[in-house]
Design a protein around this motif. Structure first.
Motif, short mmCIF file in Angstrom:
data_model
loop_
_atom_site.label_atom_id
_atom_site.label_comp_id
_atom_site.label_asym_id
_atom_site.label_seq_id
_atom_site.Cartn_x
_atom_site.Cartn_y
_atom_site.Cartn_z
N PRO A 29 49.58 28.83 -20.47
CA PRO A 29 48.14 29.14 -20.47
C PRO A 29 47.46 28.42 -19.30
CG PRO A 29 48.56 27.37 -22.00
CD PRO A 29 49.90 27.73 -21.38
N VAL A 30 46.14 28.37 -19.31
CA VAL A 30 45.42 27.52 -18.36
C VAL A 30 45.63 26.07 -18.78
CG1 VAL A 30 43.71 29.28 -17.80
CG2 VAL A 30 43.27 27.70 -19.68
N THR A 31 45.22 25.10 -17.95
CA THR A 31 45.54 23.70 -18.20
C THR A 31 44.82 23.07 -19.38
OG1 THR A 31 43.83 22.91 -16.71
CG2 THR A 31 46.06 23.21 -15.80
N GLY A 32 43.64 23.52 -19.71
CA GLY A 32 42.90 22.86 -20.78
C GLY A 32 42.22 21.59 -20.29
N GLY A 33 42.06 21.44 -18.98
CA GLY A 33 41.34 20.29 -18.43
C GLY A 33 42.20 19.09 -18.10
N TYR A 34 43.50 19.21 -18.20
CA TYR A 34 44.39 18.09 -17.92
C TYR A 34 45.01 18.23 -16.53
CZ TYR A 34 44.13 18.05 -23.02
OH TYR A 34 43.68 18.07 -24.31
N PRO A 35 45.22 17.11 -15.82
CA PRO A 35 45.80 17.20 -14.48
C PRO A 35 47.27 17.62 -14.52
CG PRO A 35 45.53 14.91 -15.14
CD PRO A 35 44.89 15.74 -16.20
N VAL A 36 47.67 18.37 -13.49
CA VAL A 36 49.06 18.78 -13.32
C VAL A 36 49.69 17.84 -12.30
CG1 VAL A 36 50.58 20.63 -12.49
CG2 VAL A 36 48.65 21.17 -13.97
N VAL A 37 50.69 17.08 -12.73
CA VAL A 37 51.33 16.08 -11.88
C VAL A 37 52.38 16.69 -10.96
CG1 VAL A 37 53.10 15.44 -13.56
CG2 VAL A 37 52.31 13.75 -11.92
N GLY A 38 52.90 17.86 -11.31
CA GLY A 38 53.92 18.52 -10.51
C GLY A 38 54.31 19.84 -11.14
N VAL A 39 55.18 20.59 -10.44
CA VAL A 39 55.64 21.89 -10.92
C VAL A 39 57.16 21.95 -10.76
CG1 VAL A 39 55.47 24.39 -10.66
CG2 VAL A 39 53.46 22.96 -10.26
N ILE A 40 57.86 22.28 -11.83
CA ILE A 40 59.32 22.43 -11.77
C ILE A 40 59.66 23.65 -10.93
CG2 ILE A 40 61.38 22.91 -13.16
CD1 ILE A 40 60.13 21.26 -15.38
N VAL A 41 60.65 23.52 -10.06
CA VAL A 41 61.04 24.65 -9.21
C VAL A 41 61.55 25.79 -10.09
CG1 VAL A 41 61.53 23.19 -7.21
CG2 VAL A 41 63.38 23.83 -8.75
N SER A 42 61.28 27.01 -9.66
CA SER A 42 61.58 28.19 -10.47
C SER A 42 63.06 28.29 -10.83
CB SER A 42 61.10 29.46 -9.77
OG SER A 42 61.68 29.58 -8.50
N ALA A 43 63.96 27.84 -9.96
CA ALA A 43 65.39 27.93 -10.23
C ALA A 43 65.82 27.05 -11.41
CB ALA A 43 66.20 27.55 -8.98
N ASP A 44 65.01 26.06 -11.79
CA ASP A 44 65.36 25.17 -12.90
C ASP A 44 64.71 25.56 -14.22
OD1 ASP A 44 66.88 23.78 -11.10
OD2 ASP A 44 65.68 21.96 -11.12
N LEU A 45 63.89 26.61 -14.23
CA LEU A 45 63.18 26.97 -15.47
C LEU A 45 64.12 27.43 -16.58
CD1 LEU A 45 59.94 28.73 -14.20
CD2 LEU A 45 60.19 26.46 -15.23
N ASP A 46 65.17 28.18 -16.25
CA ASP A 46 66.10 28.61 -17.30
C ASP A 46 66.77 27.41 -17.96
OD1 ASP A 46 65.48 31.25 -16.88
OD2 ASP A 46 67.21 31.65 -15.62
N ARG A 47 67.10 26.41 -17.16
CA ARG A 47 67.70 25.19 -17.71
C ARG A 47 66.71 24.48 -18.64
NH1 ARG A 47 68.98 20.66 -13.93
NH2 ARG A 47 68.87 19.11 -15.53
N LEU A 48 65.45 24.47 -18.25
CA LEU A 48 64.41 23.87 -19.08
C LEU A 48 64.38 24.55 -20.46
CD1 LEU A 48 61.87 21.98 -19.27
CD2 LEU A 48 60.57 23.97 -18.51
N GLY A 49 64.53 25.87 -20.48
CA GLY A 49 64.51 26.61 -21.73
C GLY A 49 65.68 26.33 -22.64
N GLN A 50 66.74 25.72 -22.13
CA GLN A 50 67.92 25.40 -22.93
C GLN A 50 67.81 24.03 -23.61
OE1 GLN A 50 70.61 27.43 -23.48
NE2 GLN A 50 69.45 28.98 -22.39
N LEU A 51 66.79 23.25 -23.24
CA LEU A 51 66.65 21.91 -23.79
C LEU A 51 66.24 21.95 -25.25
CD1 LEU A 51 64.84 20.17 -20.81
CD2 LEU A 51 67.29 20.15 -21.35
N ARG A 52 66.90 21.18 -26.07
CA ARG A 52 66.63 21.13 -27.51
C ARG A 52 65.88 19.85 -27.86
NH1 ARG A 52 67.47 25.69 -26.87
NH2 ARG A 52 69.27 26.87 -27.46
N PRO A 53 65.16 19.83 -28.99
CA PRO A 53 64.48 18.61 -29.42
C PRO A 53 65.45 17.43 -29.49
CG PRO A 53 63.75 20.45 -30.74
CD PRO A 53 64.90 20.95 -29.90
N GLY A 54 64.98 16.28 -29.01
CA GLY A 54 65.78 15.06 -29.03
C GLY A 54 66.63 14.86 -27.79
#
Length: 170
Positions: free
Chosen positions: A128-153
């Motif tokens: 969504p939009v930020t909700g008023g919080y600063p964005v410290v950085g952006v993960i490169v698009s090639a790593d987004l699928d890996r991000l989606g594989q991360l499980r809690p903990g």
């Protein structure tokens, strides 16, 4: 597979808009769908990429933090309340330099916003939009699928990368 009635051509639930089938709850029953032949080559499609830090392009609000390298120097843990909107992280908080919030800004998947509690939220596929919080950085698009594989903990770390001429690494 399971037999799920499509809504607007999709069988996925969009938690932001409330479209699609209801999320599963304890006690729900699912009808079995047609049998699907297993193809061993499909396993490569769901296997996460090798471990290691996720690459991040710093900014646009990295200067809002007392420790500009804090995101990269710390280890973070994926929280159980993560979803398609945001992957929430726990760790030693990132401290804002000021106390002002920003006007909401558009984002993209991979944007790492930091609310006042200092615990980063990586905006994911339904960003969504930020909700008023600063964005410290952006993960490169090639790593987004890996991000989606991360499980809690699961622990996660980040590594800064630089772009030349405004190009975004892939």
């Amino acid at each position: 597979g399971f037999s799920i009635a499509p809504v607007l051509g999709s069988r996925a639930t969009d938690t932001l808009s409330g479209l699609g089938p209801a999320p599963l709850r304890a006690g729900d029953r699912l009808d079995r769908g047609d049998q699907v032949q297993h193809d061993p080559s499909d396993e490569a499609l769901v296997r996460p990429r090798p471990d290691g830090p996720l690459r991040v392009v710093p900014g646009p609000r990295a200067d809002w933090f007392s420790d500009p390298d804090g995101l990269y120097a710390r280890s973070w843990t994926v929280r159980a309340d993560s979803n398609r909107i945001g992957i929430r992280l726990d760790g030693r908080p990132l401290a804002w330099l000021g106390t002002d919030e920003l006007a909401s800004e558009p984002t993209l998947p991979g944007a790492i916003q930091v609310p006042p509690d200092g615990q980063p939220i990586v905006l994911f596929r339904d960003a969504p939009v930020t909700g008023g919080y600063p964005v410290v950085g952006v993960i490169v698009s090639a790593d987004l699928d890996r991000l989606g594989q991360l499980r809690p903990g699961v622990p996660v770390s980040f590594r800064p990368v630089r772009c030349e001429s405004g190009a975004r690494p892939r």
